[in-house]
Design an enzyme around this catalytic site. Structure first.
Site, PDB file in Angstrom:
ATOM      1  N   TYR A  39       4.004-119.975  10.596  1.00 32.43           N
ATOM      2  CA  TYR A  39       4.021-121.564   9.963  1.00 32.43           C
ATOM      3  C   TYR A  39       2.910-122.366  10.840  1.00 32.43           C
ATOM      4  O   TYR A  39       2.914-123.569  10.618  1.00 32.43           O
ATOM      5  CB  TYR A  39       5.611-121.301  10.528  1.00 32.43           C
ATOM      6  N   ASN A  57      10.362-125.667  -0.800  1.00 33.77           N
ATOM      7  CA  ASN A  57       9.858-124.393   0.144  1.00 33.77           C
ATOM      8  C   ASN A  57      11.369-123.964   0.116  1.00 33.77           C
ATOM      9  O   ASN A  57      11.953-124.194   1.078  1.00 33.77           O
ATOM     10  CB  ASN A  57       9.126-124.885   1.680  1.00 33.77           C
ATOM     11  N   HIS A  61      14.127-115.480  -1.430  1.00 35.32           N
ATOM     12  CA  HIS A  61      14.731-114.014  -1.373  1.00 35.32           C
ATOM     13  C   HIS A  61      16.088-113.664  -1.817  1.00 35.32           C
ATOM     14  O   HIS A  61      16.611-112.572  -2.351  1.00 35.32           O
ATOM     15  CB  HIS A  61      14.217-113.067  -0.506  1.00 35.32           C
ATOM     16  N   ASP A  97      19.089-121.271 -10.325  1.00 34.32           N
ATOM     17  CA  ASP A  97      20.533-121.878 -11.122  1.00 34.32           C
ATOM     18  C   ASP A  97      19.876-123.266 -11.118  1.00 34.32           C
ATOM     19  O   ASP A  97      19.837-124.361 -12.432  1.00 34.32           O
ATOM     20  CB  ASP A  97      21.108-121.421 -11.584  1.00 34.32           C
ATOM     21  N   HIS A 123       4.911-122.084   0.651  1.00 30.06           N
ATOM     22  CA  HIS A 123       5.195-121.344   1.179  1.00 30.06           C
ATOM     23  C   HIS A 123       4.170-121.497   2.484  1.00 30.06           C
ATOM     24  O   HIS A 123       3.277-121.510   2.043  1.00 30.06           O
ATOM     25  CB  HIS A 123       5.756-120.058   1.270  1.00 30.06           C
ATOM     26  N   LEU A 124       4.113-121.581   4.041  1.00 31.95           N
ATOM     27  CA  LEU A 124       3.268-121.640   5.290  1.00 31.95           C
ATOM     28  C   LEU A 124       2.671-120.814   5.246  1.00 31.95           C
ATOM     29  O   LEU A 124       1.340-120.648   5.445  1.00 31.95           O
ATOM     30  CB  LEU A 124       4.141-122.673   5.993  1.00 31.95           C
ATOM     31  N   SER A 125       3.367-119.580   4.772  1.00 32.50           N
ATOM     32  CA  SER A 125       2.936-118.237   5.484  1.00 32.50           C
ATOM     33  C   SER A 125       2.326-117.767   4.556  1.00 32.50           C
ATOM     34  O   SER A 125       3.076-117.774   2.916  1.00 32.50           O
ATOM     35  CB  SER A 125       3.544-117.079   6.289  1.00 32.50           C
ATOM     36  N   ARG A 156      10.039-109.965   1.795  1.00 30.21           N
ATOM     37  CA  ARG A 156       9.807-111.888   1.514  1.00 30.21           C
ATOM     38  C   ARG A 156       8.653-111.406   0.410  1.00 30.21           C
ATOM     39  O   ARG A 156       8.364-112.746  -0.442  1.00 30.21           O
ATOM     40  CB  ARG A 156       8.895-111.650   2.858  1.00 30.21           C
TER      41      ARG A 156
END
Length: 150
Positions: free
Chosen positions: A26, A75, A81, A88, A101-103, A112
């Site tokens: 991260y 994020n 997941h 919704d 997403h950072l990674s 993931r």
């Protein structure tokens, strides 16, 4: 942009630990640094940026329900997941969003790899660290300008 548009920045669980949580995945930037940089980028573009980070799903949902933003950058973190409810909420308010997403979630554990958000997002940015948020905001700025020119 002629009038001040608004963007809601939503950060999910454990992102309050950025800078000290698994920096190999991260990075070393704190969430406060990321948000501060985005606030400046937004101000430079005459854009209002609101931010929420929570480890509680219902607080993120309520923020989305109550926003009058023109765009969302999200994020969802671990909720990526698992959270049909958060998905919704985004669909319910019909505000376009970019998923960040950072990674690189696709180079990590198999669980993931699935996102409940990606198929509805305007775009997805992953694996570029804190800079991914800046790219997302650049895209939002461009899309808002384009929509005002129509």
């Amino acid at each position: 942009m002629s009038s001040q548009a608004k963007v809601l920045l939503v950060n999910g669980p454990n992102l309050n630990l950025l800078g000290r949580r698994e920096p190999g995945h991260y990075g070393h930037h704190t969430l406060e640094q990321i948000v501060s940089d985005l606030q400046q980028q937004a101000a430079d573009a005459n854009l209002q940026l609101e931010h929420i980070q929570s480890n509680a799903e219902h607080l993120l949902i309520e923020a989305i329900h109550n926003t009058d933003a023109d765009f969302v950058i999200i994020n969802p973190a671990a909720f990526t997941h698992t959270s049909v409810a958060l998905r919704d909420a985004l669909l319910g308010v019909a505000i376009p969003f970019i998923e960040v997403h950072l990674s690189n979630v696709h180079s990590r554990e198999p669980f993931r790899h699935h996102s409940y958000f990606s198929d509805k997002a305007v775009g997805i940015i992953c694996g570029l660290g804190a800079q991914g948020y800046q790219f997302a905001l650049q895209s939002v700025i461009a899309q808002l300008k384009a929509s005002q020119q129509k």
